[in-house]
Design a protein around this motif. Structure first.
Motif, PDB file in Angstrom:
ATOM      1  N   TYR A   1     -76.702  14.403 -40.747  1.00  0.00           N
ATOM      2  CA  TYR A   1     -76.250  15.017 -42.013  1.00  0.00           C
ATOM      3  C   TYR A   1     -76.153  16.363 -41.646  1.00  0.00           C
ATOM      4  CZ  TYR A   1     -75.187  16.283 -46.937  1.00  0.00           C
ATOM      5  OH  TYR A   1     -74.281  16.445 -48.257  1.00  0.00           O
ATOM      6  N   ARG A   2     -74.435  16.318 -41.560  1.00  0.00           N
ATOM      7  CA  ARG A   2     -73.527  17.779 -40.999  1.00  0.00           C
ATOM      8  C   ARG A   2     -73.431  18.696 -42.896  1.00  0.00           C
ATOM      9  NH1 ARG A   2     -69.855  18.094 -36.334  1.00  0.00           N
ATOM     10  NH2 ARG A   2     -72.111  17.551 -35.314  1.00  0.00           N
ATOM     11  N   VAL A   3     -73.571  19.366 -42.793  1.00  0.00           N
ATOM     12  CA  VAL A   3     -72.908  20.209 -44.825  1.00  0.00           C
ATOM     13  C   VAL A   3     -72.643  21.730 -44.141  1.00  0.00           C
ATOM     14  CG1 VAL A   3     -75.002  20.798 -45.513  1.00  0.00           C
ATOM     15  CG2 VAL A   3     -73.094  19.901 -46.980  1.00  0.00           C
ATOM     16  N   TYR A   4     -71.729  22.062 -44.960  1.00  0.00           N
ATOM     17  CA  TYR A   4     -71.501  23.134 -44.684  1.00  0.00           C
ATOM     18  C   TYR A   4     -71.819  24.553 -45.655  1.00  0.00           C
ATOM     19  CZ  TYR A   4     -67.090  22.032 -42.108  1.00  0.00           C
ATOM     20  OH  TYR A   4     -66.433  20.811 -41.199  1.00  0.00           O
ATOM     21  N   TRP A   5     -72.467  25.142 -45.108  1.00  0.00           N
ATOM     22  CA  TRP A   5     -72.683  26.277 -46.224  1.00  0.00           C
ATOM     23  C   TRP A   5     -72.792  26.545 -47.557  1.00  0.00           C
ATOM     24  CZ3 TRP A   5     -72.692  32.349 -44.349  1.00  0.00           C
ATOM     25  CH2 TRP A   5     -73.754  33.322 -45.214  1.00  0.00           C
ATOM     26  N   LYS A   6     -71.746  26.175 -47.416  1.00  0.00           N
ATOM     27  CA  LYS A   6     -70.814  26.099 -48.914  1.00  0.00           C
ATOM     28  C   LYS A   6     -72.033  25.178 -50.209  1.00  0.00           C
ATOM     29  CE  LYS A   6     -67.339  25.407 -50.126  1.00  0.00           C
ATOM     30  NZ  LYS A   6     -65.210  24.782 -50.057  1.00  0.00           N
TER      31      LYS A   6
ATOM     32  N   ARG B   1     -77.923  19.313 -39.797  1.00  0.00           N
ATOM     33  CA  ARG B   1     -76.980  20.948 -39.695  1.00  0.00           C
ATOM     34  C   ARG B   1     -76.896  21.546 -40.723  1.00  0.00           C
ATOM     35  NH1 ARG B   1     -72.643  20.964 -35.512  1.00  0.00           N
ATOM     36  NH2 ARG B   1     -73.884  20.193 -33.898  1.00  0.00           N
ATOM     37  N   ILE B   2     -76.871  22.582 -40.999  1.00  0.00           N
ATOM     38  CA  ILE B   2     -76.240  23.487 -41.913  1.00  0.00           C
ATOM     39  C   ILE B   2     -75.345  24.247 -41.661  1.00  0.00           C
ATOM     40  CG2 ILE B   2     -76.307  25.053 -44.116  1.00  0.00           C
ATOM     41  CD1 ILE B   2     -77.927  22.523 -44.112  1.00  0.00           C
ATOM     42  N   ALA B   3     -73.974  24.026 -41.177  1.00  0.00           N
ATOM     43  CA  ALA B   3     -73.025  25.291 -40.262  1.00  0.00           C
ATOM     44  C   ALA B   3     -72.002  25.581 -41.387  1.00  0.00           C
ATOM     45  CB  ALA B   3     -71.543  23.696 -40.026  1.00  0.00           C
ATOM     46  N   PRO B   4     -71.562  27.033 -40.877  1.00  0.00           N
ATOM     47  CA  PRO B   4     -71.569  27.847 -41.276  1.00  0.00           C
ATOM     48  C   PRO B   4     -70.319  28.025 -42.152  1.00  0.00           C
ATOM     49  CG  PRO B   4     -71.360  28.780 -39.127  1.00  0.00           C
ATOM     50  CD  PRO B   4     -72.597  27.341 -39.116  1.00  0.00           C
ATOM     51  N   TYR B   5     -69.628  26.586 -42.055  1.00  0.00           N
ATOM     52  CA  TYR B   5     -67.781  26.980 -42.023  1.00  0.00           C
ATOM     53  C   TYR B   5     -67.189  26.245 -41.075  1.00  0.00           C
ATOM     54  CZ  TYR B   5     -67.796  30.491 -38.632  1.00  0.00           C
ATOM     55  OH  TYR B   5     -67.953  31.125 -37.368  1.00  0.00           O
ATOM     56  N   GLY B   6     -66.120  25.756 -41.967  1.00  0.00           N
ATOM     57  CA  GLY B   6     -65.378  24.298 -41.094  1.00  0.00           C
ATOM     58  C   GLY B   6     -64.103  25.453 -40.176  1.00  0.00           C
TER      59      GLY B   6
ATOM     60  N   LYS C   1     -60.757  24.848 -46.960  1.00  0.00           N
ATOM     61  CA  LYS C   1     -61.188  24.300 -47.911  1.00  0.00           C
ATOM     62  C   LYS C   1     -63.199  23.812 -47.164  1.00  0.00           C
ATOM     63  CE  LYS C   1     -57.874  21.958 -49.585  1.00  0.00           C
ATOM     64  NZ  LYS C   1     -57.181  20.174 -49.474  1.00  0.00           N
ATOM     65  N   GLN C   2     -63.081  24.664 -46.037  1.00  0.00           N
ATOM     66  CA  GLN C   2     -64.490  24.570 -45.080  1.00  0.00           C
ATOM     67  C   GLN C   2     -65.057  25.856 -44.967  1.00  0.00           C
ATOM     68  OE1 GLN C   2     -63.498  21.874 -42.118  1.00  0.00           O
ATOM     69  NE2 GLN C   2     -62.606  20.968 -43.586  1.00  0.00           N
ATOM     70  N   ASP C   3     -64.644  26.856 -46.114  1.00  0.00           N
ATOM     71  CA  ASP C   3     -64.830  28.129 -45.661  1.00  0.00           C
ATOM     72  C   ASP C   3     -66.286  28.381 -45.504  1.00  0.00           C
ATOM     73  OD1 ASP C   3     -64.886  30.503 -45.170  1.00  0.00           O
ATOM     74  OD2 ASP C   3     -63.188  31.055 -47.081  1.00  0.00           O
ATOM     75  N   VAL C   4     -66.997  30.056 -45.685  1.00  0.00           N
ATOM     76  CA  VAL C   4     -68.045  30.084 -45.650  1.00  0.00           C
ATOM     77  C   VAL C   4     -67.851  29.934 -47.298  1.00  0.00           C
ATOM     78  CG1 VAL C   4     -68.286  31.961 -44.208  1.00  0.00           C
ATOM     79  CG2 VAL C   4     -67.147  32.536 -45.991  1.00  0.00           C
ATOM     80  N   PRO C   5     -69.678  30.467 -48.081  1.00  0.00           N
ATOM     81  CA  PRO C   5     -69.826  30.041 -49.980  1.00  0.00           C
ATOM     82  C   PRO C   5     -68.201  31.078 -50.626  1.00  0.00           C
ATOM     83  CG  PRO C   5     -71.950  29.757 -48.624  1.00  0.00           C
ATOM     84  CD  PRO C   5     -70.894  30.215 -47.850  1.00  0.00           C
ATOM     85  N   ASN C   6     -68.224  30.968 -51.398  1.00  0.00           N
ATOM     86  CA  ASN C   6     -67.029  31.264 -52.033  1.00  0.00           C
ATOM     87  C   ASN C   6     -67.432  33.184 -52.661  1.00  0.00           C
ATOM     88  OD1 ASN C   6     -65.278  29.440 -52.249  1.00  0.00           O
ATOM     89  ND2 ASN C   6     -65.965  28.588 -53.960  1.00  0.00           N
ATOM     90  N   TRP C   7     -69.026  32.981 -52.985  1.00  0.00           N
ATOM     91  CA  TRP C   7     -69.326  34.399 -52.943  1.00  0.00           C
ATOM     92  C   TRP C   7     -69.692  35.240 -52.102  1.00  0.00           C
ATOM     93  CZ3 TRP C   7     -73.859  35.784 -50.726  1.00  0.00           C
ATOM     94  CH2 TRP C   7     -74.738  34.925 -50.044  1.00  0.00           C
ATOM     95  N   TYR C   8     -69.885  34.045 -50.477  1.00  0.00           N
ATOM     96  CA  TYR C   8     -69.766  35.377 -49.501  1.00  0.00           C
ATOM     97  C   TYR C   8     -68.587  36.024 -49.542  1.00  0.00           C
ATOM     98  CZ  TYR C   8     -71.403  36.672 -45.360  1.00  0.00           C
ATOM     99  OH  TYR C   8     -71.685  38.005 -43.851  1.00  0.00           O
TER     100      TYR C   8
END
Length: 483
Positions: A90-95, A126-131, A135-142
């Motif tokens: 499972y690979r998922v973005y930090w956001k 894997r928690i990837a920082p971004y794509g 749409k695959q950005d770092v978290p909105n708050w960051y």
């Protein structure tokens, strides 16, 4: 004087018993090897963003870094056109994990872990920082905190954010540490990818990081995961060598099979020829496989190899053999089907990938008595290209209709590298063991349940996963012993 006579009698009885044992015939068994593809823990193919029994990706594409779209499960664990697996990746973005500053969506991973377990799998994460797009950005708050007016550049930017901004190591590292606090040592987490920068967490540009930033990001993983295996992307010499100096860390690459994907645009460059052999050597990871797992990912998909690259059987065989040379244990084929004409190549690959244990010979006495030791000599072979990395145990079981007894050995099976293994030991028969004829069985078992977990490449497996290799009689000796 009476005590002396009693001691003398006891000593003579022991000598006579030893003589009795030495006079008896040894039973020597040579199990029959099988050539089946074995589905075993911690090795082989993985499902990607899916689980056993799910439909594969349609066409030759795949999903990347998004939350799992759970499919309705009908109870059939078969993966049509794809090997059976024991690992879900499972690979998922930090956001998606840290939806607000310091607020973690652990339910996302908990559900994936639960589903994997219910389908006979462990979960690699894997928690990837971004794509590679907005749409695959770092978290909105960051993003709002550090660079609200950021503009994306194509095709794949090295950075979605400035990693030298101290807030990157601070906040991404904080997430990694929170991940470790919750999941390190979780029995159903197969491994954690050590991903620090780059699109999809693949490490693009890691060599440009300052020493301080690189070390902070690496240490977030090595200090947080001391029980669960870490697998580092093969990035650059300073990063991989630093990670390896802190812990036994495996490594992975994400473009196995690139013989010509971008060769026309990149001066003939191909990962399999011009990057992986050199980087394995330069990053100092040639021997890492002896103590930590190696997990590789396909470049594109098998269907792209066939339809876009036009690979033939010779190309595929070359790619698979290179991965064996590098001591692969597990493979992410992105839940895309294996073309039928290559299935035999893949099956042969699966027989060599990771570990494959064959019991060649085992010898033991034909009978014993309660309270005595039963010595045995065994010759094993690991016909795979890597050891097993799990804390499983080698066990002997005696069983009949009256009694079943499991004996845990002190064999360090994690040290069983490819090739021959000689293991000699003895088991102690309990004083209250009933007389009778017992099946002698062997198994590689879970340390808690003592239930078999590993399929051996020999005949004789019963419904519980134990392998019978002969019989032994437990009887009362005329020199002592009990019924």
């Amino acid at each position: 004087m009476t005590k002396i006579k009693n001691y003398a009698f006891a000593f003579c009885a022991v000598l006579l018993f030893v003589a009795e044992l030495s006079a008896q015939q040894l039973i020597r068994t040579r199990p029959i090897e099988i050539d089946d593809v074995l589905t075993n823990p911690g090795k082989g193919f993985m499902t990607f963003q899916r689980f056993n029994g799910d439909n594969l990706n349609s066409g030759n594409g795949w999903t990347e870094g998004l939350t799992i779209d759970y499919q309705e499960f009908d109870g059939d664990l078969t993966n049509e056109g794809y090997p059976d697996t024991t690992i879900a990746y499972y690979r998922v973005y930090w956001k998606y994990i840290e939806t607000a500053d310091g607020k973690y969506n652990w339910e996302l991973l908990d559900r994936a872990l639960y589903t994997a377990k219910s389908r006979g799998q462990t979960l690699m994460i894997r928690i990837a920082p971004y794509g590679n797009d907005s749409k695959q950005d770092v978290p909105n708050w960051y993003r709002k905190m550090v660079d609200p007016n950021h503009e994306w550049k194509s095709p794949v930017p090295k950075w979605a954010v400035n990693p030298e901004d101290p807030r990157y190591a601070q906040y991404f590292g904080r997430m990694v540490r929170a991940l470790g606090a919750r999941y390190d040592g979780h029995p159903n987490v197969e491994g954690i990818d050590l991903a620090i920068v780059g699109a999809w967490g693949e490490g693009e540009g890691s060599q440009l990081l300052s020493k301080n930033t690189m070390q902070l990001l690496v240490e977030a993983y090595t200090e947080s995961f001391t029980k669960t295996p870490l697998i580092a992307l093969l990035m650059d010499e300073k990063t991989n060598k630093y990670a390896s100096s802190l812990a036994d860390i495996g490594w992975r690459v994400d473009c196995i099979g690139d013989l010509d994907f971008w060769a026309a645009e990149e001066n003939g460059f191909a990962h399999m020829y011009d990057l992986y052999p050199q980087r394995i050597h330069n990053c100092g990871v040639r021997e890492a496989w002896k103590s930590a797992p190696l997990s590789f990912e396909i470049c594109g998909t098998f269907l792209r190899w066939k339809e876009n690259q036009g690979y033939d059987r010779e190309d595929v065989a070359y790619i698979l053999n290179e991965s064996l040379k590098w001591h692969i244990s597990s493979f992410n084929a992105k839940s895309s089907p294996v073309p039928e004409e290559w299935k035999d190549l893949v099956d042969d690959w699966l027989k060599k990938m990771g570990y494959r244990f064959v019991l060649r010979t085992i010898a033991y006495p034909e009978y014993t008595v309660p309270g005595e030791m039963v010595p045995y000599n065994s010759w094993w072979e690991n016909k795979g290209v890597a050891p097993i990395y799990k804390d499983f145990l080698l066990a002997i079981r005696l069983t009949n209709e009256k009694r079943t007894e499991v004996f845990i050995t002190d064999a360090d099976i994690k040290s069983w590298l490819p090739g021959d293994i000689i293991y000699d030991d003895a088991i102690a028969i309990p004083w209250d063991m009933p007389n009778g004829t017992y099946q002698m069985q062997v198994g590689i078992v879970d340390p808690q349940s003592h239930e078999p977990k590993v399929n051996l490449a020999i005949e004789g497996r019963d419904n519980e996963g134990w392998y019978s290799f002969g019989e032994i009689k437990v009887k009362k000796s005329k020199y002592g012993g009990r019924k």
